[in-house]
Each structure stands twice: as C-alpha cells, then as structure tokens.
Write a protein that holds these residues in place. Structure first.
Motif, PDB file in Angstrom:
ATOM      1  N   UNK A 168      44.201  44.411  57.816  1.00 49.80           N
ATOM      2  CA  UNK A 168      43.237  44.983  57.052  1.00 49.80           C
ATOM      3  C   UNK A 168      43.351  46.257  56.017  1.00 49.80           C
ATOM      4  N   UNK A 169      43.896  47.196  56.664  1.00 52.22           N
ATOM      5  CA  UNK A 169      44.304  48.280  55.673  1.00 52.22           C
ATOM      6  C   UNK A 169      45.098  48.005  54.383  1.00 52.22           C
ATOM      7  N   UNK A 170      46.164  47.125  54.661  1.00 49.38           N
ATOM      8  CA  UNK A 170      46.866  46.738  53.583  1.00 49.38           C
ATOM      9  C   UNK A 170      46.137  45.691  52.594  1.00 49.38           C
ATOM     10  N   UNK A 171      45.132  45.005  53.185  1.00 49.40           N
ATOM     11  CA  UNK A 171      44.339  44.190  52.163  1.00 49.40           C
ATOM     12  C   UNK A 171      43.302  45.216  51.598  1.00 49.40           C
ATOM     13  N   UNK A 172      42.844  46.319  51.917  1.00 49.76           N
ATOM     14  CA  UNK A 172      41.862  47.073  51.437  1.00 49.76           C
ATOM     15  C   UNK A 172      42.594  47.888  50.482  1.00 49.76           C
ATOM     16  N   UNK A 173      44.027  48.209  50.745  1.00 56.05           N
ATOM     17  CA  UNK A 173      44.747  49.002  49.939  1.00 56.05           C
ATOM     18  C   UNK A 173      45.252  48.352  48.574  1.00 56.05           C
ATOM     19  N   UNK A 174      45.453  46.824  48.789  1.00 52.70           N
ATOM     20  CA  UNK A 174      46.089  46.202  47.721  1.00 52.70           C
ATOM     21  C   UNK A 174      44.974  45.896  46.613  1.00 52.70           C
ATOM     22  N   UNK A 175      43.592  45.558  47.396  1.00 56.47           N
ATOM     23  CA  UNK A 175      42.524  45.329  46.334  1.00 56.47           C
ATOM     24  C   UNK A 175      42.096  46.498  45.697  1.00 56.47           C
ATOM     25  N   UNK A 176      42.195  47.688  46.382  1.00 53.48           N
ATOM     26  CA  UNK A 176      41.848  49.056  45.616  1.00 53.48           C
ATOM     27  C   UNK A 176      43.018  49.377  44.343  1.00 53.48           C
ATOM     28  N   UNK A 177      44.165  49.301  44.707  1.00 53.95           N
ATOM     29  CA  UNK A 177      45.450  49.483  43.749  1.00 53.95           C
ATOM     30  C   UNK A 177      45.295  48.394  42.548  1.00 53.95           C
ATOM     31  N   UNK A 193      48.313  51.356  35.664  1.00 50.04           N
ATOM     32  CA  UNK A 193      49.494  51.314  36.097  1.00 50.04           C
ATOM     33  C   UNK A 193      50.192  52.427  36.601  1.00 50.04           C
ATOM     34  N   UNK A 194      49.651  53.629  35.891  1.00 54.63           N
ATOM     35  CA  UNK A 194      50.330  55.067  36.376  1.00 54.63           C
ATOM     36  C   UNK A 194      50.015  55.246  37.537  1.00 54.63           C
ATOM     37  N   UNK A 195      48.650  54.989  38.181  1.00 48.11           N
ATOM     38  CA  UNK A 195      48.278  55.549  39.406  1.00 48.11           C
ATOM     39  C   UNK A 195      48.948  54.642  40.605  1.00 48.11           C
ATOM     40  N   UNK A 196      49.064  53.253  40.268  1.00 44.20           N
ATOM     41  CA  UNK A 196      50.026  52.448  41.094  1.00 44.20           C
ATOM     42  C   UNK A 196      51.342  52.983  41.299  1.00 44.20           C
ATOM     43  N   UNK A 197      52.047  53.481  39.993  1.00 46.17           N
ATOM     44  CA  UNK A 197      53.270  53.988  40.153  1.00 46.17           C
ATOM     45  C   UNK A 197      53.244  55.367  41.125  1.00 46.17           C
ATOM     46  N   UNK A 198      52.460  56.183  40.854  1.00 50.99           N
ATOM     47  CA  UNK A 198      52.382  57.622  41.574  1.00 50.99           C
ATOM     48  C   UNK A 198      52.250  57.067  43.067  1.00 50.99           C
ATOM     49  N   UNK A 199      51.303  55.990  43.579  1.00 54.87           N
ATOM     50  CA  UNK A 199      51.198  55.829  44.771  1.00 54.87           C
ATOM     51  C   UNK A 199      52.309  54.931  45.494  1.00 54.87           C
TER      52      UNK A 199
END
Length: 163
Positions: A107-116, A121-127
């Motif tokens: 569930x955490x990975x699903x929530x993380x994927x939906x949020x990202x 693109x820059x925020x996803x790279x930083x994450x």
C-alpha cells in the motif's frame, strides 16, 4: 485462541494464557520488524522436532541471558518451547504479522507511486536520488490508511466454526 488454524495442527487447540499470547505476539512482531520472517520460519520448521532440546539448552544459557533479557519472559518462552504446539503457534503468528507487513508495504508503494506521478520530473529525480519522504500534509492520511490494514485482523479469538 489464535485465528489461524492449519487444519490438523494442534496449535489452535491449545489454550494459552494472556502472558503467553502476548509473548508470542511480541516475538513474532520483533522477527517481522527485523525482516527476518523467512529465515525464522525456515529455521523453526527445520528444528521443530528438536524443540524440547532447544528448551533445555535455554536452561543452560539462562545465567548469561539473565543479564540481557527479562527473566519472566524468558522463562515463559522456555516453558512454551517445551510444548511442540507452541512452535507451530509461533510460526502462525510470524506468518500473520508478515502478511500484514507485506500488505502495508504494498500500500505504501502504491501511495508513493500515485503521489510521484503527480510531481515534476525534478522532484521524482530528487526522490530517487535522496530517498522518498512522505509529505507533511499527507502524513496523517497515509498513516490512517496503513493502520487500517491491521485493524480487522488483530483479534486473538477463534472464528466461529473452527472450535
């Protein structure tokens, strides 16, 4: 009684005291917290016939362990290991808590994927480079969703029809 019954096993038929149930849950949760569920299950399954010898070895190591652990819990655990059914009950509790942890992680990975997906693109790279942190404004909501996973299955009562 524990809700997990694997058919012909006697683990679900044995009556455990509140202290024994709490200790089984405590040990099982700690094993899952350390992410050692698979090695613990394999080890316990392979040495299940030797549980009484293991309990006697615990008597031998008791003076050393007294300096590290709570003696009451140690004695309770040693006494439970002398019964073969207790090893099976511990295995069932480890599997139960491991299943809950697995569902929470998915569930955490699903929530993380939906949020990202919604981020730049820059925020996803930083994450991906620095690691993902749950945003402050979503912490309470995500925590409530993750806590809701183990709420219905925390009962230690035997479901009707399995008695």
């Amino acid at each position: 009684m524990f809700p997990l019954n694997s058919g012909s096993d006697n683990a679900a038929k044995i009556e455990y005291t509140e202290d024994e149930r709490a200790l089984l849950d405590k040990v099982a949760k700690k094993v899952v917290e350390w992410k050692m569920a698979i090695p613990a299950i394999m080890t316990l399954e392979s040495v299940k016939p030797l549980n009484f010898i293991g309990a006697q070895a615990m008597i031998f190591f008791e003076p050393i362990v007294q300096t590290l652990l709570n003696l009451k819990d140690y004695d309770t655990f040693r006494g439970m290991l002398e019964r073969r059914e207790s090893v099976e009950a511990l295995l069932l509790r480890i599997e139960h808590f491991d299943a809950i942890a697995s569902r929470k992680e998915k569930l955490f990975k699903k929530l993380q994927k939906e949020y990202l997906k919604k981020q730049s693109w820059g925020y996803r790279l930083k994450s991906s480079m620095l690691g993902f942190r749950v945003p402050k404004h979503l912490e309470a909501e995500w925590k409530a969703k993750l806590d809701a996973i183990d709420t219905p299955s925390t009962s230690t009562e035997t479901p009707k029809g399995q008695e």
